[in-house]
Structure formats: structure tokens, C-alpha cells
Design an enzyme around this catalytic site. Sequence first.
Site, mmCIF file in Angstrom:
data_model
loop_
_atom_site.group_PDB
_atom_site.id
_atom_site.type_symbol
_atom_site.label_atom_id
_atom_site.label_comp_id
_atom_site.label_asym_id
_atom_site.label_seq_id
_atom_site.Cartn_x
_atom_site.Cartn_y
_atom_site.Cartn_z
ATOM 1 N N GLY A 90 0.848 -1.197 0.000
ATOM 2 C CA GLY A 90 0.000 0.000 0.000
ATOM 3 C C GLY A 90 0.874 1.235 0.000
ATOM 4 O O GLY A 90 2.069 1.159 0.329
ATOM 5 N N GLN A 122 3.329 9.847 1.334
ATOM 6 C CA GLN A 122 4.600 9.117 1.431
ATOM 7 C C GLN A 122 5.541 9.431 0.274
ATOM 8 O O GLN A 122 6.734 9.131 0.352
ATOM 9 C CB GLN A 122 4.353 7.609 1.516
ATOM 10 C CG GLN A 122 3.664 7.210 2.820
ATOM 11 C CD GLN A 122 3.481 5.711 2.914
ATOM 12 O OE1 GLN A 122 2.506 5.182 2.413
ATOM 13 N NE2 GLN A 122 4.413 5.029 3.558
ATOM 14 N N CYS A 133 5.846 -0.158 7.594
ATOM 15 C CA CYS A 133 5.531 1.055 6.823
ATOM 16 C C CYS A 133 6.750 1.430 6.005
ATOM 17 O O CYS A 133 7.865 1.441 6.534
ATOM 18 C CB CYS A 133 5.146 2.193 7.767
ATOM 19 S SG CYS A 133 4.683 3.711 6.907
ATOM 20 N N LEU A 134 6.530 1.744 4.739
ATOM 21 C CA LEU A 134 7.647 2.109 3.865
ATOM 22 C C LEU A 134 8.336 3.383 4.345
ATOM 23 O O LEU A 134 9.495 3.621 3.995
ATOM 24 C CB LEU A 134 7.154 2.282 2.421
ATOM 25 C CG LEU A 134 6.660 0.990 1.755
ATOM 26 C CD1 LEU A 134 6.053 1.296 0.392
ATOM 27 C CD2 LEU A 134 7.793 -0.025 1.622
ATOM 28 N N HIS A 181 -4.497 1.535 7.798
ATOM 29 C CA HIS A 181 -3.125 2.061 7.850
ATOM 30 C C HIS A 181 -2.966 3.235 6.872
ATOM 31 O O HIS A 181 -2.394 4.270 7.217
ATOM 32 C CB HIS A 181 -2.168 0.899 7.517
ATOM 33 C CG HIS A 181 -0.716 1.254 7.403
ATOM 34 N ND1 HIS A 181 0.249 0.743 8.246
ATOM 35 C CD2 HIS A 181 -0.047 2.049 6.521
ATOM 36 C CE1 HIS A 181 1.435 1.220 7.901
ATOM 37 N NE2 HIS A 181 1.286 2.013 6.841
ATOM 38 N N GLU A 182 -3.519 3.076 5.664
ATOM 39 C CA GLU A 182 -3.378 4.139 4.650
ATOM 40 C C GLU A 182 -4.238 5.358 4.990
ATOM 41 O O GLU A 182 -3.804 6.498 4.793
ATOM 42 C CB GLU A 182 -3.742 3.606 3.260
ATOM 43 C CG GLU A 182 -2.936 2.397 2.771
ATOM 44 C CD GLU A 182 -1.444 2.539 2.898
ATOM 45 O OE1 GLU A 182 -0.944 3.671 3.004
ATOM 46 O OE2 GLU A 182 -0.760 1.496 2.916
ATOM 47 N N HIS A 203 -2.500 7.502 7.343
ATOM 48 C CA HIS A 203 -1.522 8.391 6.694
ATOM 49 C C HIS A 203 -2.186 9.679 6.207
ATOM 50 O O HIS A 203 -1.606 10.763 6.304
ATOM 51 C CB HIS A 203 -0.886 7.697 5.481
ATOM 52 C CG HIS A 203 0.284 6.823 5.792
ATOM 53 N ND1 HIS A 203 1.425 7.281 6.410
ATOM 54 C CD2 HIS A 203 0.508 5.511 5.533
ATOM 55 C CE1 HIS A 203 2.296 6.285 6.517
ATOM 56 N NE2 HIS A 203 1.765 5.185 5.987
HETATM 57 O O1 GNR Z 1 3.958 -2.551 2.633
HETATM 58 C C1 GNR Z 1 3.285 -2.414 3.659
HETATM 59 N N1 GNR Z 1 2.936 -3.512 4.388
HETATM 60 C C2 GNR Z 1 2.017 -3.476 5.425
HETATM 61 C C3 GNR Z 1 1.950 -4.587 6.256
HETATM 62 C C4 GNR Z 1 1.029 -4.631 7.295
HETATM 63 C C5 GNR Z 1 0.177 -3.558 7.486
HETATM 64 C C6 GNR Z 1 0.237 -2.442 6.669
HETATM 65 C C7 GNR Z 1 1.153 -2.405 5.645
HETATM 66 S S1 GNR Z 1 1.212 -1.031 4.604
HETATM 67 C C8 GNR Z 1 2.890 -1.063 4.100
HETATM 68 C C9 GNR Z 1 3.157 0.008 3.039
HETATM 69 C C10 GNR Z 1 2.938 1.373 3.642
HETATM 70 O O2 GNR Z 1 3.722 1.932 4.363
HETATM 71 N N2 GNR Z 1 1.794 1.952 3.390
HETATM 72 O O3 GNR Z 1 1.508 3.158 3.914
HETATM 73 NI NI NI Z 2 2.650 3.242 5.779
#
Ligand code: GNR
Ligand code: NI
Length: 171
Positions: free
Chosen positions: A46, A51, A95-96, A137-138, A141
Site C-alpha cells: 500500500g 509518502q 511502513c515504507l 493504515h493508509e 496516513h
Molecule cells: O507494505 C506495507 N505492508 C504493510 C503490512 C502490514 C500492514 C500495513 C502495511 S502497509 C505497508 C506500506 C505502507 O507503508 N503503506 O503506507
Molecule cells: Ni505506511
Amino acid sequence: MTIRPIVLLPDPRLRLVSEPVTTIDAEIRTLVDDMLETMYDAPGIGLAAIQIGVPKRVVVIDLAKKEEEEPAPMVFLNPEVVWKSDELATYEEGCLSIPDYFNEVERPAKVRVRYIDRDGKEQEIDADGLLATCLQHEIDHLNGALFIDHISKLKRDRVMKKFTKAARLAV
Ligand code: GNR
Ligand code: NI
């Protein structure tokens, strides 16, 4: 399509509240394409626009298993949770923008999300499992929140310190 640099903790842009998309023009389409390419390159499942430094309410997700399955890109403009389950689920999140750090986060197990699709049509999706977690999660953000906000202060302080130090050394 262009791979754009990913904004890392403790960059203050990660704390911005992103602005809604008002029109789906060439700029938004290019943004979506660049986000998908950046997500696949990372690789991640995601990505939120902030980001890559763009404070717009745009999310891309692809849960397809890299080697075994065809790509299945999903695009969510102005996504919002309109219902969440009382039942909770725990996932090991990453999270990236916080590379190589993972921790368990508890969130509603199921959510209904309303959003605009890439053709400008309003849609709703019922999500559970990893998609429910990833959408939350997104959407976090888009509101300037990070998964480390859902873990203990002790752990969060430790992560913040590590990334603040790494950023200082990288200058
Ligand atoms: O790549 C991602 N893996 C992930 C694993 C578990 C819960 C959420 C994520 S999102 C993350 C990519 C990211 O930072 N998205 O904002
Ligand atoms: Ni993230």
C-alpha cells in the site's frame, strides 16, 4: 511512470492532514501511476500520496502475491471508514516510511470504506483481513497518523530516536 522518493520518519510531512481530491485530472492520474510504480518498486502492499510528499487523499493498494499472482492494483480517492466492527484483529505492520521496523497493531477486524474510484465513481467496499488493516493504515496516513501511534509510548520513543539519529547521520 516515475518512481518517486519515499518520505521517511521523522519527516514532518508525514504528520500533515492531506487535502481531498476535487477533480480527477491528468495530474491525479499521473500521481496514481507514480504511486503504483513506487509501491511495486519498494516493494509494499500500500502507499498513501503523502509518502511521496503529496498531501492529497490518494491511496493505492495491491495485495497480490508478487511472484504467484497477476498485479491487482486498487485505487482509493478520498477514502473514509463509514463502519467498523467491534471485533478487533492484530497484524504485524510495517511502513515504507519506517523501513525495517515491524510491530503488532490491533485494529477493527472489518471496515466498510467509501471512496471515489479512478473513474470518479463513488464506491463502497467491505474489507476484512489484510485489506481491512491496510486500508486503515493508509487512511491513517491521510490524517497524519502512523502505525507507531498505535503501539506503546516506550516503543514509539525508541523508534523515533533511532530514525531521528539516522536522519542526522544521513545529512
Ligand atoms: O507494505 C506495507 N505492508 C504493510 C503490512 C502490514 C500492514 C500495513 C502495511 S502497509 C505497508 C506500506 C505502507 O507503508 N503503506 O503506507
Ligand atoms: Ni505506511
